[in-house]
Design an enzyme around this catalytic site. Structure first.
Site, PDB file in Angstrom:
ATOM      1  N   LYS A   1       0.865  -1.190   0.000  1.00 65.10           N
ATOM      2  CA  LYS A   1       0.000   0.000   0.000  1.00 65.10           C
ATOM      3  C   LYS A   1       0.895   1.231   0.000  1.00 65.10           C
ATOM      4  O   LYS A   1       2.021   1.177   0.501  1.00 65.10           O
ATOM      5  CB  LYS A   1      -0.886   0.022   1.257  1.00 65.10           C
ATOM      6  CG  LYS A   1      -2.109   0.883   1.123  1.00 65.10           C
ATOM      7  CD  LYS A   1      -3.258   0.154   0.449  1.00 65.10           C
ATOM      8  CE  LYS A   1      -4.439   1.063   0.195  1.00 65.10           C
ATOM      9  NZ  LYS A   1      -5.610   0.325  -0.300  1.00 65.10           N
TER      10      LYS A   1
ATOM     11  N   ASP B   1      -7.037   4.342  -4.622  1.00 57.83           N
ATOM     12  CA  ASP B   1      -7.690   4.194  -3.302  1.00 57.83           C
ATOM     13  C   ASP B   1      -8.306   5.561  -3.013  1.00 57.83           C
ATOM     14  O   ASP B   1      -8.539   6.346  -3.957  1.00 57.83           O
ATOM     15  CB  ASP B   1      -6.661   3.780  -2.231  1.00 57.83           C
ATOM     16  CG  ASP B   1      -7.311   3.345  -0.919  1.00 57.83           C
ATOM     17  OD1 ASP B   1      -7.878   2.244  -0.865  1.00 57.83           O
ATOM     18  OD2 ASP B   1      -7.295   4.116   0.054  1.00 57.83           O
TER      19      ASP B   1
HETATM   20  P1  NDP Z   1     -12.994   7.728  -2.696  1.00 54.66           P
HETATM   21  O1  NDP Z   1     -11.920   8.734  -2.510  1.00 54.66           O
HETATM   22  O2  NDP Z   1     -13.573   7.537  -4.048  1.00 54.66           O
HETATM   23  O3  NDP Z   1     -14.191   8.020  -1.678  1.00 54.66           O
HETATM   24  C1  NDP Z   1     -13.984   8.067  -0.303  1.00 54.66           C
HETATM   25  C2  NDP Z   1     -15.297   8.453   0.361  1.00 54.66           C
HETATM   26  O4  NDP Z   1     -15.147   8.320   1.765  1.00 54.66           O
HETATM   27  C3  NDP Z   1     -15.684   9.902   0.114  1.00 54.66           C
HETATM   28  O5  NDP Z   1     -17.060  10.010   0.115  1.00 54.66           O
HETATM   29  C4  NDP Z   1     -15.056  10.604   1.317  1.00 54.66           C
HETATM   30  O6  NDP Z   1     -15.653  11.837   1.661  1.00 54.66           O
HETATM   31  C5  NDP Z   1     -15.319   9.593   2.396  1.00 54.66           C
HETATM   32  N1  NDP Z   1     -14.340   9.764   3.461  1.00 54.66           N
HETATM   33  C6  NDP Z   1     -12.985   9.713   3.360  1.00 54.66           C
HETATM   34  N2  NDP Z   1     -12.413   9.961   4.541  1.00 54.66           N
HETATM   35  C7  NDP Z   1     -13.434  10.162   5.410  1.00 54.66           C
HETATM   36  C8  NDP Z   1     -13.506  10.456   6.791  1.00 54.66           C
HETATM   37  N3  NDP Z   1     -12.398  10.584   7.526  1.00 54.66           N
HETATM   38  N4  NDP Z   1     -14.735  10.573   7.349  1.00 54.66           N
HETATM   39  C9  NDP Z   1     -15.869  10.438   6.622  1.00 54.66           C
HETATM   40  N5  NDP Z   1     -15.863  10.172   5.306  1.00 54.66           N
HETATM   41  C10 NDP Z   1     -14.669  10.037   4.716  1.00 54.66           C
HETATM   42  O7  NDP Z   1     -12.372   6.352  -2.132  1.00 54.66           O
HETATM   43  P2  NDP Z   1     -12.847   4.865  -2.421  1.00 54.66           P
HETATM   44  O8  NDP Z   1     -14.327   4.820  -2.591  1.00 54.66           O
HETATM   45  O9  NDP Z   1     -11.981   4.311  -3.466  1.00 54.66           O
HETATM   46  O10 NDP Z   1     -12.436   4.143  -1.061  1.00 54.66           O
HETATM   47  C11 NDP Z   1     -13.323   4.028   0.052  1.00 54.66           C
HETATM   48  C12 NDP Z   1     -12.850   2.902   0.965  1.00 54.66           C
HETATM   49  O11 NDP Z   1     -12.822   1.673   0.226  1.00 54.66           O
HETATM   50  C13 NDP Z   1     -11.458   3.069   1.561  1.00 54.66           C
HETATM   51  O12 NDP Z   1     -11.433   2.472   2.839  1.00 54.66           O
HETATM   52  C14 NDP Z   1     -10.606   2.252   0.615  1.00 54.66           C
HETATM   53  O13 NDP Z   1      -9.393   1.816   1.216  1.00 54.66           O
HETATM   54  C15 NDP Z   1     -11.531   1.086   0.343  1.00 54.66           C
HETATM   55  N6  NDP Z   1     -11.235   0.312  -0.855  1.00 54.66           N
HETATM   56  C16 NDP Z   1     -11.211   0.904  -2.086  1.00 54.66           C
HETATM   57  C17 NDP Z   1     -10.950   0.163  -3.208  1.00 54.66           C
HETATM   58  C18 NDP Z   1     -11.051   0.728  -4.586  1.00 54.66           C
HETATM   59  O14 NDP Z   1     -11.038  -0.057  -5.538  1.00 54.66           O
HETATM   60  N7  NDP Z   1     -11.194   2.023  -4.768  1.00 54.66           N
HETATM   61  C19 NDP Z   1     -10.590  -1.274  -3.099  1.00 54.66           C
HETATM   62  C20 NDP Z   1     -10.743  -1.822  -1.770  1.00 54.66           C
HETATM   63  C21 NDP Z   1     -11.010  -1.024  -0.714  1.00 54.66           C
HETATM   64  P3  NDP Z   1     -14.871  13.203   1.355  1.00 54.66           P
HETATM   65  O15 NDP Z   1     -15.003  13.407  -0.121  1.00 54.66           O
HETATM   66  O16 NDP Z   1     -15.569  14.222   2.172  1.00 54.66           O
HETATM   67  O17 NDP Z   1     -13.459  12.986   1.798  1.00 54.66           O
END
Ligand code: NDP
Length: 453
Positions: free
Chosen positions: A130, A170
């Site tokens: 990562k 991510d």
């Molecule tokens: P994105 O950046 O596309 O979206 C993240 C979302 O989570 C946004 O809505 C963001 O809101 C919110 N968020 C982030 N930090 C916080 C926080 N501290 N409190 C509240 N909301 C928060 O990321 P992904 O959708 O790609 O990833 C989401 C999760 O899924 C992560 O845990 C990631 O590790 C996991 N994941 C992702 C994969 C992928 O293929 N993308 C694969 C496997 C796991 P805001 O815009 O306000 O920050």
């Protein structure tokens, strides 16, 4: 667990804490896995003799580097970047890159550790890694993001490679950022290889990679429900996040007949009692990916919906199913209790470690269907693995074939969890235990084959 094993577990965790002081997320992730593994290896001498768990919980290497870039006003900005290569016993290091101000070495070490088990669960040959930076892409212009990505890759390129370490996206890293980083890698090395996944379709990306994590999370839910003779159809569903994983999880849930009630971002959540249908999901995708706006705007656009601000989280909304798809530790013990009291029957984690340890214990005790992220969100890295295969063979597979692969892989992960997740005296499956043991066993057995390296 026998008392002596419990003492050993606490001694082991004390050692992890001492060696990784100030890294609470990493210690939390190791504890969550160790709680199951200690029990599993109690009567298996080689795992002890070769110190397998101790070795998996020490990354192969951690690279930390400075990333300088120039903002649009000509100011020089300095960020920190990292790549954590946790374990490559079963394949090249593989795992995303996160750009978010909350990124620390601890967060990336926990994610690389989790990734090691998740990748093993997919059945594909991928090790765990990562990376990321404390850079905040929010509010930055495209050119600022481009300059940052190029500077980040100018250091990262020497540590990665198609057969060495293959990063992906991510939080904060989507198609735009992958494009900038791949372009810089290609420019520096003069090589066009499958060194990153999540690429655009024009330059080696795979169909359905964008959708795979969210869809896979709901396929896992579907498998859990099917196992108890139920289905997604008609279920009320609370989703957190509004990024890549959340929007695609919501989309697949709606396709399977579920009613999605909430989505969120770091400022709060929206609750739509009429249900967030495909048209509304498309509107959110446009809001987040193109206009880069806030989820609060939804309540102004769609009458009858509400926005709950000040960082409120959606877990108080009564539902059948919860899909935490935002970030780590976004669902704590008291919120888990509220979900259970409101009758939640299944939780499938799209995010990595979104439920804290207290919350995990609440779900386990309530014996609801609870899928940890390392099993439920593995669909994304699985399709990344398929992108690597397509890049190596220099071909592109059809969408229908990839959809079938994703369905099969998620069903396979579910099967492996069921195999190792049975509880003595209970008919319910402990998916956390199943995922931890199945993932551990594959990596551990490869490590045993190599001896001490
Ligand atoms: P994105 O950046 O596309 O979206 C993240 C979302 O989570 C946004 O809505 C963001 O809101 C919110 N968020 C982030 N930090 C916080 C926080 N501290 N409190 C509240 N909301 C928060 O990321 P992904 O959708 O790609 O990833 C989401 C999760 O899924 C992560 O845990 C990631 O590790 C996991 N994941 C992702 C994969 C992928 O293929 N993308 C694969 C496997 C796991 P805001 O815009 O306000 O920050």
């Amino acid at each position: 667990m026998a008392t002596s094993d419990h003492v050993d577990l606490e001694r082991f965790i004390a050692g992890v804490e001492k060696r990784n002081s100030g890294q609470p997320e990493f210690v939390q992730a190791v504890r969550e896995v160790a709680e199951d593994i200690f029990d599993f290896i109690a009567d298996k001498a080689p795992y002890h003799e070769y110190q397998i768990l101790r070795r998996i919980a020490e990354p192969d290497r951690v690279m930390s580097f400075r990333v300088c870039w120039e903002d649009d006003r000509g100011n020089i900005r300095v960020q920190r970047g990292w790549r954590v290569q946790n374990n490559n016993a079963i394949g090249p290091y593989k795992g995303g890159i996160r750009f978010h101000p909350s990124v620390t070495e601890s967060v990336l070490k926990f994610l690389a550790f989790e990734q090691t088990f998740k990748n093993a669960l997919t059945g594909l040959p991928m090790g765990g890694g990562k990376g990321g930076s404390n850079f905040n892409p929010k509010g930055k212009s495209d050119h600022e993001v481009m300059r940052f990505c190029q500077s980040f890759m100018t250091e990262l390129y020497r540590h990665i490679g198609a057969d060495t370490d293959v990063p992906a996206g991510d939080i904060g890293v989507g198609g735009r950022e992958i494009g900038y980083m791949f372009g810089q890698y290609k420019r520096i090395t003069n090589e066009f290889t499958g060194v990153l996944t999540g690429k655009g379709l024009e330059y080696g990306g795979s169909l359905i990679r964008t959708e795979a994590t969210g869809y896979g999370c709901v396929y896992f839910l579907q498998n859990m429900l099917k196992n108890v003779g139920d289905s997604v159809d008609g279920k009320t569903i609370v989703v957190s996040g509004s990024g890549n994983v959340a929007t695609h999880a919501a989309e697949k849930a709606v396709q399977l007949g579920g009613k999605v009630l909430t989505l969120s971002d770091s400022e709060g959540f929206i609750y739509d009692p009429a249900g967030i249908d495909q048209t509304k999901i498309d509107w959110i995708k446009e809001l987040k990916n193109k206009r880069r706006g806030r989820i609060s705007e939804y309540a102004r656009e769609f009458k009858g919906s509400e926005f709950h601000g000040d960082g409120a989280r959606p877990w108080g909304v009564a539902c059948d199913v919860a899909l935490p798809c935002a970030t780590q530790n976004e669902l704590n013990g008291s919120e888990a209790k509220i979900l259970v009291a409101n009758g939640v029957m299944a939780v499938s984690e799209g995010a990595n470690m979104p439920t804290d340890l207290d919350g995990v214990h609440v779900f386990k005790q309530a014996q609801i269907l609870y899928a940890p992220g390392k099993a439920a969100n593995a669909g994304g890295v699985a399709v990344s693995g398929l992108e690597m295969s397509q890049n190596s063979a220099r071909i592109s597979w059809k969408e229908a074939d990839l959809q079938q692969h994703l369905l099969d892989i998620m069903a396979g992960i579910h099967e492996r969890c069921v195999e190792y997740g049975g509880r003595p005296g209970s008919t319910t499956i402990d998916y956390v235990r199943g995922a931890n043991i199945a993932g551990f066993k594959k990596v551990a057995d490869a490590m045993l084959a190599y001896g001490v390296v």
